[in-house]
Design a protein around this motif. Structure first.
Motif, PDB file in Angstrom:
ATOM      1  N   SER A 184      34.861  63.121  53.031  1.00  0.00           N
ATOM      2  CA  SER A 184      34.141  62.563  54.450  1.00  0.00           C
ATOM      3  C   SER A 184      34.921  62.321  55.150  1.00  0.00           C
ATOM      4  CB  SER A 184      32.787  62.356  54.075  1.00  0.00           C
ATOM      5  OG  SER A 184      32.183  63.037  52.993  1.00  0.00           O
ATOM      6  N   TYR A 186      33.556  65.626  57.865  1.00  0.00           N
ATOM      7  CA  TYR A 186      32.039  65.394  56.583  1.00  0.00           C
ATOM      8  C   TYR A 186      31.197  66.961  57.668  1.00  0.00           C
ATOM      9  CZ  TYR A 186      26.967  64.042  56.184  1.00  0.00           C
ATOM     10  OH  TYR A 186      25.936  63.829  56.199  1.00  0.00           O
ATOM     11  N   ILE A 191      28.778  68.426  55.519  1.00  0.00           N
ATOM     12  CA  ILE A 191      27.037  68.650  55.412  1.00  0.00           C
ATOM     13  C   ILE A 191      25.733  68.140  56.254  1.00  0.00           C
ATOM     14  CG2 ILE A 191      25.506  67.576  53.452  1.00  0.00           C
ATOM     15  CD1 ILE A 191      27.984  66.022  52.130  1.00  0.00           C
ATOM     16  N   ASP A 192      24.697  69.066  56.222  1.00  0.00           N
ATOM     17  CA  ASP A 192      23.721  69.825  57.116  1.00  0.00           C
ATOM     18  C   ASP A 192      22.684  68.472  56.363  1.00  0.00           C
ATOM     19  OD1 ASP A 192      23.363  69.908  59.372  1.00  0.00           O
ATOM     20  OD2 ASP A 192      22.224  71.135  59.342  1.00  0.00           O
ATOM     21  N   ASN A 193      22.069  68.592  55.189  1.00  0.00           N
ATOM     22  CA  ASN A 193      20.932  68.419  54.754  1.00  0.00           C
ATOM     23  C   ASN A 193      21.798  67.161  53.603  1.00  0.00           C
ATOM     24  OD1 ASN A 193      18.868  67.913  53.107  1.00  0.00           O
ATOM     25  ND2 ASN A 193      18.185  70.367  53.041  1.00  0.00           N
ATOM     26  N   PHE A 194      21.413  66.070  54.364  1.00  0.00           N
ATOM     27  CA  PHE A 194      22.543  65.371  52.671  1.00  0.00           C
ATOM     28  C   PHE A 194      22.061  64.930  51.744  1.00  0.00           C
ATOM     29  CE2 PHE A 194      23.406  60.799  52.405  1.00  0.00           C
ATOM     30  CZ  PHE A 194      24.646  60.396  52.173  1.00  0.00           C
TER      31      PHE A 194
END
Lengths: 71, 220, 219
Positions: free
Chosen positions: C115, C120, C122-125
Motif C-alpha cells: 500500500s 492504496y 482498498i475500499d472495504n478494508f
C-alpha cells in the motif's frame, strides 16, 4: 455480473423449452442413411472389443502357464 | 466364465446405446439439435472416469490400513484407467462445446476448470510415484496424496459448480437434465450407457491388474 | 498437557525461525524487493485489477517460500526424536498453527509495504483482511501437507510447488475475486457465496491434513 450471466442462461433455456420445432436431421433419417452411421459405429466398437478380447485371452494363457510352473 | 459376466454385459449395453441412441426419439431442442445424443456418449465416459477414481481412492485408503502391496497396485491402475477415460471425455466435451456454446474451452465454467485441475492432480500423482524410489514409502505417500486429490476433485467438480454459475445443466440455478429434458425416452438409453461404460472401464481395470500381477511374479 | 505440548512446539518453531535470521530476512527482503520492483515498473498509476492480481501473486510466492520448507528441516534424527516424543496430531497442529500465523504476519507486512509503495486502493478494508486471513489459512494448510509429502520424496522444494499448485489455483482464483470485490467496496452480501466456498476449502484441507498426516509420519 452474475445476474447478467444468469439472465443470459435463463433466456437460452426458455428458448430451448419453447422450441418444439427445432431443426433436426429429419431428411437424413428418412433416406435411411442413419443406418450407415450405426453400422460404422457398431463395427468400430466391436473391433475394439475384439482387441480387448484377444488381450484377455493372452493374459489368461500367461496366468495358466504361471500356475502350471508353480505346481 | 462366471467372473466375466460383467464384461459381456458391458459390451451388450454399449452396443445397445450405440444403436438405439442414434435411432431413438429425442426432444427437439434449439441450439442442441441432434447433438443432444452426445449425452449418451460424453457423460457416461465421465462417470466411468469418476468411478475409476473412486476405486483408486478406495484401494488407497485400504492400503493405508492393510499395507498390502497389491492394494496400492490396484489404486495405481485404477487412477491410470481413470486418466485414460478422461482424455476422450475432454475431447468429446470440447467438440460438443464448440458447436453448442460456440467455443472449444471456456474458463468461465467452474466444472471445466474443476475437471482440468483434477486431471492435473492425477498427473502429479504419477509424477510423485515416479520421484520416490523406495517401494513402501512410494505406496504410502502416493496413497495419502491420492486421497487428498480425490476429495479436492469431488469438491471442484461436484460441489462448487452447484454454488456458482455454470453452463452445464444442474448448476448455478440451471435446471438439471433430469428436470426438463431428460425425458423417459432418453433415460432408457442414458442409464444403460452409464452402467455399460462403468462396467467396460472395470474390464480394462481387470486386465491392467492381472498384467501387473504377472509382471510382479515375473520380477521375483 | 496436550495444550502445553502444542504451545511449546509452536514456540519452538518461532524460536528456530527467528534464530535463523537468513530465512526470515530472506522472505522479508523478497517481499519488499518485489514490491519495490513493481512500484518502479508500474509507476503508481495502476488499475484495481492489476493491483489485485499483483498483490496475490506476491502473496502466492511468499506463501510457497514460507510454508514449503516447513518439513525441510526434519532430518532423519530430528524426525525420529519428534516421532518418539509427540503425537502426530499435536505435531501437525503445531506446524499448521505456526505456518498460518507466520504467513498471516508476512502477508500483513506485504500489504503494508504494498500500500505504501504501489498505492492504496482498498475500499472495504475489513473484507480484505478477512480474505487475507482465509487465504493464509488455506495456503498454509495445503502447503504444510504437501511439504510433509515432499519431505518423503527426494527432490524436495520443487516438488512442493508442483504438488500444491493444482489446489492453490482454485483458492487463488476465489481470493482474486473476493479481493477485487473488497477493492471495489461492494456490499458484504455479494461476497458471501465466495467466502463460504473459500472457508469450505480451508476446513476440508485442514481436516485432511490432520487425518492423513499420521500415515505419512509412520514411515
Amino acid at each position: 455480473m452474475n445476474k447478467v450471466i444468469l439472465l443470459f442462461l435463463f433466456s437460452i433455456f426458455s428458448l430451448i423449452t419453447n422450441a418444439q420445432n427445432a431443426e433436426m436431421a429429419d431428411t437424413f433419417r428418412q433416406e435411411g442413411k442413419i443406418y450407415v452411421v450405426i453400422a460404422v459405429l457398431a463395427v468400430v466398437f466391436v473391433s475394439i472389443v475384439f482387441m480387448l478380447f484377444i488381450i484377455e485371452r493372452k493374459v489368461s494363457k500367461l496366468e495358466k502357464e504361471l500356475k502350471n510352473k508353480a505346481d | 466364465m462366471k467372473n466375466n459376466w460383467y464384461k459381456i454385459l458391458s459390451v451388450i449395453l454399449i452396443l445397445y446405446t450405440l444403436i438405439w441412441g442414434m435411432l431413438g426419439p429425442v426432444p427437439r431442442l434449439d441450439i442442441l439439435n441432434e447433438t443432444i445424443r452426445n449425452l449418451y456418449y460424453h457423460v457416461p465416459i465421465w462417470f466411468a472416469m469418476l468411478f475409476q477414481m473412486g476405486v483408486s481412492v478406495f484401494y488407497s485408503a485400504k492400503y493405508l490400513n492393510s499395507n498390502k502391496k497389491e492394494d496400492d497396485s490396484v489404486a495405481f491402475n485404477a487412477a491410470l484407467v481413470g486418466i485414460l477415460f478422461s482424455i476422450p471425455g475432454i475431447i468429446t466435451g470440447a467438440f460438443w462445446a464448440r458447436f453448442t456454446w460456440g467455443t472449444w474451452w471456456t474458463f468461465e465454467d467452474p466444472k471445466l476448470n474443476g475437471v482440468a485441475i483434477g486431471i492435473i492432480m492425477y498427473l502429479i500423482y504419477f509424477v510423485l510415484r515416479a520421484s520416490i524410489i523406495q517401494e513402501t514409502s512410494k505406496a504410502r505417500v502416493s496413497s495419502v496424496f491420492n486421497i487428498f486429490a480425490f476429495v479436492m476433485l469431488i469438491l471442484f467438480i461436484m460441489v462448487f459448480p452447484r454454488l456458482t454459475d455454470s453452463l452445464h445443466p444442474g448448476n448455478g440455478g440451471n435446471p438439471a437434465f433430469g428436470k426438463y429434458d431428460l425425458d423417459s425416452n432418453m433415460r432408457l438409453v442414458f442409464y444403460p450407457a452409464v452402467i455399460g461404460w462403468i462396467l467396460f472401464s472395470g474390464w480394462i481395470l481387470n486386465l491392467f491388474n492381472r498384467l501387473s500381477i504377472l509382471k510382479e511374479v515375473n520380477n521375483e | 498437557m496436550l495444550k502445553r505440548q502444542l504451545y511449546e512446539l509452536v514456540k519452538k518453531e518461532f524460536i528456530l525461525e527467528f534464530r535463523q535470521k537468513a530465512s526470515l530476512g530472506g522472505v522479508l527482503i523478497y517481499v519488499v524487493a518485489t514490491i519495490f520492483i513493481s512500484a518502479l515498473s508500474f509507476n503508481k498509476i495502476i488499475a484495481p485489477n492489476i493491483w489485485n492480481a499483483l498483490f496475490w501473486i506476491i502473496f502466492l510466492f511468499s506463501a510457497i517460500t514460507i510454508c514449503g520448507k516447513s518439513f525441510a528441516r526434519e532430518t532423519a534424527g530430528v524426525s525420529l526424536n519428534n516421532y518418539l516424543n509427540y503425537k502426530p496430531l499435536i505435531f501437525i497442529s503445531s506446524k499448521l498453527i505456526y505456518n498460518f500465523l507466520f504467513l498471516f504476519l508476512v502477508s500483513l507486512i506485504t500489504l503494508f509495504f504494498y500500500s505504501w509503495f504501489v498505492g492504496y486502493l482498498i475500499d472495504n478494508f475489513a473484507l480484505f483482511i478477512l480474505v487475507l486471513l482465509l487465504a493464509s489459512l488455506g495456503f498454509s494448510s495445503v502447503l504444510t501437507l504437501m511439504s510433509a509429502i515432499a519431505s518423503k520424496a527426494e527432490n524436495n522444494f520443487t516438488l512442493v510447488s508442483i504438488l500444491s499448485f493444482p489446489v492453490l489455483i482454485p483458492v487463488l482464483v476465489l481470493v482474486l475475486r473476493i479481493g477485487k470485490q473488497a477493492i471495489d467496496g461492494l456490499n458484504w452480501s455479494v461476497s458471501y457465496d465466495f467466502l463460504m466456498i473459500l472457508s469450505g476449502i480451508n476446513v476440508i484441507s485442514v481436516v485432511l491434513s490432520i487425518l492423513l498426516f499420521p500415515y505419512l509420519w509412520r514411515s
